[in-house]
Design an enzyme around this catalytic site. Structure first.
Site, PDB file in Angstrom:
ATOM      1  CG  HIS A 152     102.701  41.951   8.299  1.00 42.55           C
ATOM      2  ND1 HIS A 152     103.028  40.824   7.551  1.00 42.55           N
ATOM      3  CD2 HIS A 152     102.064  41.495   9.398  1.00 42.55           C
ATOM      4  CE1 HIS A 152     102.604  39.744   8.177  1.00 42.55           C
ATOM      5  NE2 HIS A 152     102.016  40.122   9.299  1.00 42.55           N
ATOM      6  CB  SER A 154     102.565  45.517  19.335  1.00 43.31           C
ATOM      7  OG  SER A 154     101.516  44.727  18.820  1.00 43.31           O
ATOM      8  CB  ALA A 155     105.419  49.691  20.761  1.00 42.98           C
ATOM      9  CD  GLU A 177      93.846  51.754  22.379  1.00 44.32           C
ATOM     10  OE1 GLU A 177      93.071  51.624  21.401  1.00 44.32           O
ATOM     11  OE2 GLU A 177      95.082  51.774  22.262  1.00 44.32           O
ATOM     12  CB  ALA A 178      91.479  55.653  20.118  1.00 44.73           C
TER      13      ALA A 178
END
Length: 538
Positions: free
Chosen positions: A475, A14-15, A35-36
């Site tokens: 969250h 998201s970031a 990115e994994a």
């Protein structure tokens, strides 16, 4: 492929997708996004109701589990996180929430200059395109579409009416001037399809010559020259190799993996690092600490209207018709992630702002993940779930490495209900759900409460039920907390304390829980973080 870049961003979530876009935007800097996970291109990722097909599929989600939770009868709680481009924004419930403005002001008042709500408002406006919202605080033309949903059923209408009937005021737009009240949910959905950060920020700019995106490439650790970050060691399909960063390394791997990478790099509690044979580069005891998460609990109801996901699952003809409607018009129940409306209200009159979230989901099932052990995933009747959580829990947990092996998952302890008052606040949320269910507007639709049943009514019984059935709301935050205290990890410019050339920019930096849902605040952190990085670049 080059192995040297100006900026290396670890994590395309998201970031991270925001940072990759903004840092490469002016063409001056070369950016690598590591990115994994893999590609996000799949029908289930695009279709909003397809979220039920994602959360337990290892193709799309990392299957993390907490340690046994002492206050939840020893349960291990499943914590799925996105395993594709877009990270968890590609598998989440797409609920579009900025949060309570006063909570951000508390960040600023605690010494985090530039992090009050008025400071963040330009970024909330910049990231969004909210064509259905007219308030002056809303944004238009941004990368992330905010839609109000297209599914309007009579039971959800009655939920909103009943909430008002028990004293919760109607709020047409909870992302405008005030966050509390009851109303229709808003979603990061564009024309009936998920609008993840990969869709909004990354795919449109993948052709930039100064942006390199690497999937299937897990970051093992950060490299240093003294106390300056110089790059990262990565693994994956291409084998272990070192990538160098001329300017900065930015960890955006999320609240579980960002602290893990710091610890594997020798940044963290000396006692913990020594226990696992990791050489201490820099003592920072707050790494992996201060974890906060929402514990979702719910009641399930049998209703008299065939308007639910249960009805699609139990009737093939109805399911086929709804799918056809979605494919042709991008409308109907498949165009939302099963939830329709929510309410934010106070647990007690003296609370400074609303601290309970209540919502209606258009399905009922024994398990929130629709894990049925081979049987039907939903109940065999028209059913809904009324769920809630305490928005600002006091319980704190941790995330730490279990060994020096980069391939091993970290150890997670949420410590739900460990702080005094959290369970009691949640009971008030459950009782408010019961008030709504018994209000004439909702009672007209409800045949029975099937789980746990209206006869289970004492506080002790409800708390026991919550401990048996509670699940994460996905969250987790604060494991690399922003602040100037001994247990804080980054400063107000998101630089790791005591080190150079290294920042953390994701939800792990949140000092406290700001919102019912954390995706939009995380995107705003990405937007602001990119500005901080570029400003420091001169």
């Amino acid at each position: 492929m080059s192995h040297a870049f100006d900026y290396i961003v670890v994590g395309a979530g998201s970031a991270g997708c925001v940072l990759a876009n903004r840092l490469s935007e002016n063409g001056k800097y070369t950016v690598a996004l590591i990115e994994a996970g893999g590609s996000d291109k799949h029908f289930w990722v695009n279709m909003p109701l397809g979220v039920g097909q994602l959360l337990q599929n290892p193709r799309f989600a990392w299957d993390y589990w907490t340690n046994p939770e002492n206050a939840l009868k020893g349960q291990n709680i499943y914590w799925p996180r996105g395993r594709v481009l877009g990270g968890s924004s590609s598998i989440n419930g797409m609920i579009f929430v900025r949060g309570e403005p006063k909570r951000y002001d508390e960040w600023r008042e605690a010494g985090n200059e530039g992090w009050g709500y008025d400071d963040l408002l330009p970024y909330f406006k910049k990231l969004e395109d909210a064509p259905e919202s007219t308030g002056k605080r809303r944004g238009h033309g941004g990368p992330v579409t905010c839609s109000h949903g297209t599914y309007r059923d009579p039971v959800s209408h009655s939920f909103i009416e009943a909430a008002q009937g028990v004293g919760i005021p109607y709020n047409k737009d909870y992302n405008d001037e005030r966050a509390d009240g009851v109303g229709w949910l808003q979603f990061s959905i564009r024309k009936g399809r998920r609008c993840s950060t990969a869709k909004a920020y990354l795919h449109p700019v993948m052709g930039r010559p100064n942006l390199t995106v690497m999937t299937g490439t897990p970051c093992e650790r950060v490299t240093f020259d003294g106390t300056r970050a110089t790059g990262v060691v990565v693994g994956g399909d291409g084998g272990q190799r070192t990538l160098s960063a001329r300017r900065e390394v930015i960890l955006s791997a999320g609240p579980i993996i960002s602290p893990k990478i710091l610890e594997l790099s020798g940044v963290g509690s000396p006692d913990l690092l020594g226990k696992h044979g990791i050489n201490v580069l820099h003592a920072l005891p707050g790494v992996g600490e201060n974890l906060v998460d929402h514990l979702h609990t719910r009641f399930n109801y049998k209703i008299n209207k065939k308007v639910t996901v249960n009805d699609l699952m139990s009737n093939k003809l109805r399911g086929a018709f709804t799918l056809l409607k979605y494919l042709v018009k991008r409308q109907g129940l498949m165009a939302i992630p099963s939830v329709t409306a929510h309410a934010m209200t106070k647990s007690h009159d003296a609370a400074p702002y609303a601290d309970l979230k209540l919502q209606i989901a258009m399905y009922s099932a024994k398990d929130r993940y629709l894990d049925s052990d081979g049987g039907p995933p939903t109940d065999p009747f028209s059913g809904i779930g009324l769920g809630q959580f305490h928005i600002y829990p006091e319980s704190r947990g941790s995330v730490h490495v279990k060994s020096a092996d980069p391939a091993e998952y970290p150890e997670m302890n949420a410590n739900y209900f460990s702080a005094q008052g959290d369970a009691e606040a949640a009971v008030k949320g459950m009782r408010k759900l019961r008030e709504i269910a018994r209000h004439p507007a909702m009672a007209a639709h409800i045949i029975d409460e099937v789980e746990p049943g209206f006869d289970m009514d004492s506080d002790d019984e409800i708390i026991d039920f919550m401990k048996q059935t509670g699940q994460t709301s996905w969250h987790p935050i604060s494991t690399c907390r922003m602040g100037s205290g001994q247990m804080d990890v980054v400063d107000a410019r998101l630089r790791v304390h005591g080190l150079q050339g290294l920042r953390v920019i994701d939800s792990s930096i949140m000092p406290t829980m700001p919102a019912t849902n954390t995706n939009i605040p995380t995107i705003a952190i990405g937007e602001k973080g990119a500005d901080l990085v570029l400003a420091d670049a001169g």
